[in-house]
Motif scaffolding. Sequence first.
Motif, PDB file in Angstrom:
ATOM      1  N   LYS A 277       0.843  -1.203   0.000  1.00  0.00           N
ATOM      2  CA  LYS A 277       0.000   0.000   0.000  1.00  0.00           C
ATOM      3  C   LYS A 277       0.875   1.248   0.000  1.00  0.00           C
ATOM      4  N   ASN A 278       0.700   2.057  -1.017  1.00  0.00           N
ATOM      5  CA  ASN A 278       1.374   3.358  -1.127  1.00  0.00           C
ATOM      6  C   ASN A 278       2.895   3.297  -1.246  1.00  0.00           C
TER       7      ASN A 278
ATOM      8  N   GLU B 117      -2.639   2.609  -3.918  1.00  0.00           N
ATOM      9  CA  GLU B 117      -3.096   2.542  -2.528  1.00  0.00           C
ATOM     10  C   GLU B 117      -4.203   1.510  -2.334  1.00  0.00           C
TER      11      GLU B 117
HETATM   12  C1  LIG Z   1      -1.921   6.261   0.890  1.00  0.00           C
HETATM   13  O1  LIG Z   1      -2.106   7.280  -0.069  1.00  0.00           O
HETATM   14  C2  LIG Z   1      -3.395   7.824  -0.049  1.00  0.00           C
HETATM   15  C3  LIG Z   1      -3.560   8.718  -1.254  1.00  0.00           C
HETATM   16  O2  LIG Z   1      -2.406   9.461  -1.479  1.00  0.00           O
HETATM   17  C4  LIG Z   1      -3.582   8.521   1.299  1.00  0.00           C
HETATM   18  O3  LIG Z   1      -4.859   9.083   1.362  1.00  0.00           O
HETATM   19  C5  LIG Z   1      -3.408   7.508   2.422  1.00  0.00           C
HETATM   20  O4  LIG Z   1      -3.445   8.133   3.673  1.00  0.00           O
HETATM   21  C6  LIG Z   1      -2.092   6.764   2.306  1.00  0.00           C
HETATM   22  N1  LIG Z   1      -2.086   5.641   3.226  1.00  0.00           N
HETATM   23  C7  LIG Z   1      -1.011   5.246   3.881  1.00  0.00           C
HETATM   24  C8  LIG Z   1      -1.174   4.032   4.735  1.00  0.00           C
HETATM   25  O5  LIG Z   1       0.055   5.812   3.791  1.00  0.00           O
END
Ligand SMILES: *[C@@H]1O[C@H](CO)[C@@H](O)[C@H](O)[C@H]1NC(C)=O
Length: 959
Positions: free
Chosen positions: A312-313, A735
Amino acid sequence: MARSLPAPRWAMLLSLVLLIGCMVAPSLAVKHKDFKTCEQSGFCKRNRAFADNASTQGSLWSSPYELDPASIHFKDGILAGDIVKTTATNEKVQLPLTVSFLESGAARIVVDEEKRLRGDIEMRHGSSANKKRYDETEKWVIVGGLEVSKSATLDAQSETGFTNILYGPDGKFRAIVRHAPFGIEFQRDGQTHVQLNHQGLLNVEHWRPKVDRKDDESAEDESTWWEETFGGNTDSKPRGPESVALDVTFPGYSHVFGIPEHADSLSLKETRGGSGNHEDPYRLYNSDVFEYELQSPMTLYGAIPLMQAHRKNSTVGIFWLNAAETWIDIVKSTVSPNPLSLGAHSKTDTKTHWISESGRIDLFVFLGPSPNDISKTYGELTGYTQLPQQFAIGYHQCRWNYVTDEDVKEVNAKFDKYQIPYDVIWLDLEYTDDRKYFTWDPLTFPDPKGMQQKLDETERKLVVLIDPHIKNADKYFVSEELRSKNLAVLNKDGEIYDGWCWPGSSNWVDCFNPAAHAWWATLHKFDKFKGSLQNLFIWNDMNEPSVFNGPDMTMPKDNLHYGNWEHRDVHNVNGLTLLNATYKAMLERKKGEVRRPFILTRSYYAGAQRVSAMWTGDNQATWDHLGATLPMVLTNGIAGFPFAGADVGGFFHNPDKELLSRWYQTGIWYPFFRAHAHIDTRRREPYLISEPHRSYIAQAIRLRYQLLPAWYTAFHEASVNGTPIVRPQYYMFPEDEQGFAIDDQLYLASTGLLVKPVVQENTYSADVYISDDEKYYDYFDFTVYQGAGKRHTVPAPEEKVPILIQGGHIIPRKDRPRRSSGLMRWDPYTLVITLNKNSEAEGTLYVDDGETFDYERGAYIHRRFNYRGSVLSSEDIGVKGPKTAEYLKTMAGVTVERVVLVDPPAEWKAKKTVTVIEDGAKVASTASLEYYEQEAGKASYVVVKKPSVGIGKTWRIEF
Ligand SMILES: *[C@@H]1O[C@H](CO)[C@@H](O)[C@H](O)[C@H]1NC(C)=O
Ligand SMILES: *[C@@H]1O[C@H](CO)[C@@H](O)[C@H](O)[C@H]1NC(C)=O
Ligand SMILES: *[C@@H]1O[C@H](CO)[C@@H](O)[C@H](O)[C@H]1NC(C)=O
């Protein structure tokens, strides 16, 4: 085309001539015995055993490699030192290490062997092979991105026993180098993402003399150290065991992608057995695998040792720059803080083990954080995709074989008669005189020029096969020159290597030799390759190289190339050296050549994207094979080689009409779109198929042509930042964990087009997965789909390929059907707009002459279209050059003839006109607008007719 004939060798040799042309479809299965398993490959087996030993001993295991603290120095972004390996007999082996921290944010780790760098080893069998570990892969592969970071610094806070370096954008990356045992951890923002030698599997098999011992004397099993026999061929291994291996762990990452070429899923599987897993590691050893099987880690024709790990991300990756045979084991382990529930807090690590037969350890570590970042940084190193000529992204018609020049002309005429566009017709092997490349069969192709001229009337091209095996024949000028100029690959004894391929006894041009490039260029000149014209381009096949009577269907590993490098050292980059030579040859066909070459290759390595397109080799006309093409093409895209496709229709066997039309509906989404068929299959040119399927196929091909402006823009994007042309779900939505493993739907670059081809029989709907909560519109009738994180059922009757457009995009099209892409050059554009939640949209268009390199001097149009506050505008995002003005003049008459806006505000029903303001025009004009209301579930739309704004101009349309 290619088909290697299976063993036994004696039978093959005897019947080769008889078999050609009358081969009955043989068994459907790959010949496993022709290709090594890890167990049959000494170095793979040894390294797996090493890994097993380590894991059996668990915490008692200690990697016998230490970085000597006294040797460490850090200067100008490079950390250097000596790794010392301690052997079982307490011998110390010096392994020089460099870690370069690059401006791009990548880190490069190189480990070599001191004794061999000095040439201080003895070769067995009087071999003249090079004593060093091969260090020239980069010469063929790396074209930039090696600038060392000026801001990388030693971190004074390092604990004893560690050396830390801060580097990367804003110093946010950290490499923690552990001295004993040696290992490196890479952190981004304080979190560890990549670990080297974390499992202690680093292994450099150092040089040692062969000692004659009685069996029971040696502690180690030496049975695969000095000789290995496979497929009737004995490898003399003059330097003994010399493999390199390293484990790379991605903590917290549960998906890894990349390392083509395999016929497997996008998300790579575990390889140490267990349910649903592979038993063997993924293998990279470019091979001509006859009737390859699916869902398999077996090697195929090409190799790109680039792996992306994704969670994720976050995306990180490594690139293993080694051209020798390589195996990659993948194991995932999930740890949960609460052993009873593998729930939300469990964490999966992916552990990989990279094993190469020879060469150095040379790897790049990328810390992302996005998939785009990996594409960009990797592309800086190995080069971006070439911007192809426009024709190359049209439809290619191939089969083994169009049998005469009259046949070619007839096929050409039939396409026109049935109004099916195509750009290129192909000639496989049989056009040559007795399989001698650079010649034409005088009986069947008496008038090659007339044939090419005919094609040129509709701006169509011809591609012919030229392979690296040269028929070993007297009075054949290519063979005579190859031998007299000493440009062929040699056997281990230094004589010209002779093997079997299509022409029978053959020799191979050695493109590691710069002199071979110069010679190869002469062969392609119009006066040497007589009968070839300017609209002829090249297909390099069989360049793994395929050798019918060789081990693993290729050359013996102890063959010698230029520089006395053993074939073992260079095998995977061999195909690329031929492409490099052909590319140069195409540029030198005539003085002042200004057109971009087009080359199709079967074998490839990292870097091949700069010079060629690839296809996935000899697939089969089955539904399973159709389905497998999607993850294969997607994988190539994320590995930096997106100009990829698969034989439409399937190479072996005869597809039924449903399969064939579904294949075309899928094939129009391959960046490289070519139909091809084996010599024993029935003719299946689209116009031969009975209705209604002929129309389904014709519609699919026309859809490809309609979207060529979007495709060409996508190619441009790939050519400047390395992004895939067709992209998998995780790449678009990094994500959304639910989408990570999805590999049966794709996005066309950043156009917003989401496609899920039907790849199952008797299936008339598709479940399309949508990640976000934008509206998605059916491409054909604007049916609305909305709802994040779930699948939506889209109807897919036989005539339809399910395509959705995400809200928020402006897609350029050309809607007038033509015979070839060249004839569409001056056609007007249609812009299709879908709005996002904020009632906005954006899109880009890149256009140039589609042929020359003039775009490098500004001869192109690059526009961004914006829709905001009910105004559509076109903005210039190009950079002017000396040729810009002249090019814009040629495009002055090319306009936008139609704008379609989907899902407009209801109050537009009353609207009859829009205001059009073109830069430089004295007064604003108007264009008519028509509102089309649709039934519930389908979005209404408006059509603006003939706003007639110039495609290269700045303008606005106010709704
Ligand atoms: C992942 O990215 C999304 C969109 O950029 C963001 O809203 C979210 O908080 C992020 N999640 C994590 C676990 O970093
Ligand atoms: C396993 O490793 C130990 C050293 O840690 C070594 O002594 C032993 O020989 C190895 N066993 C095998 C089968 O390689
Ligand atoms: C061909 O290889 C040479 C190195 O041998 C390299 O300098 C050149 O850039 C390559 N050409 C292309 C088009 O990749």
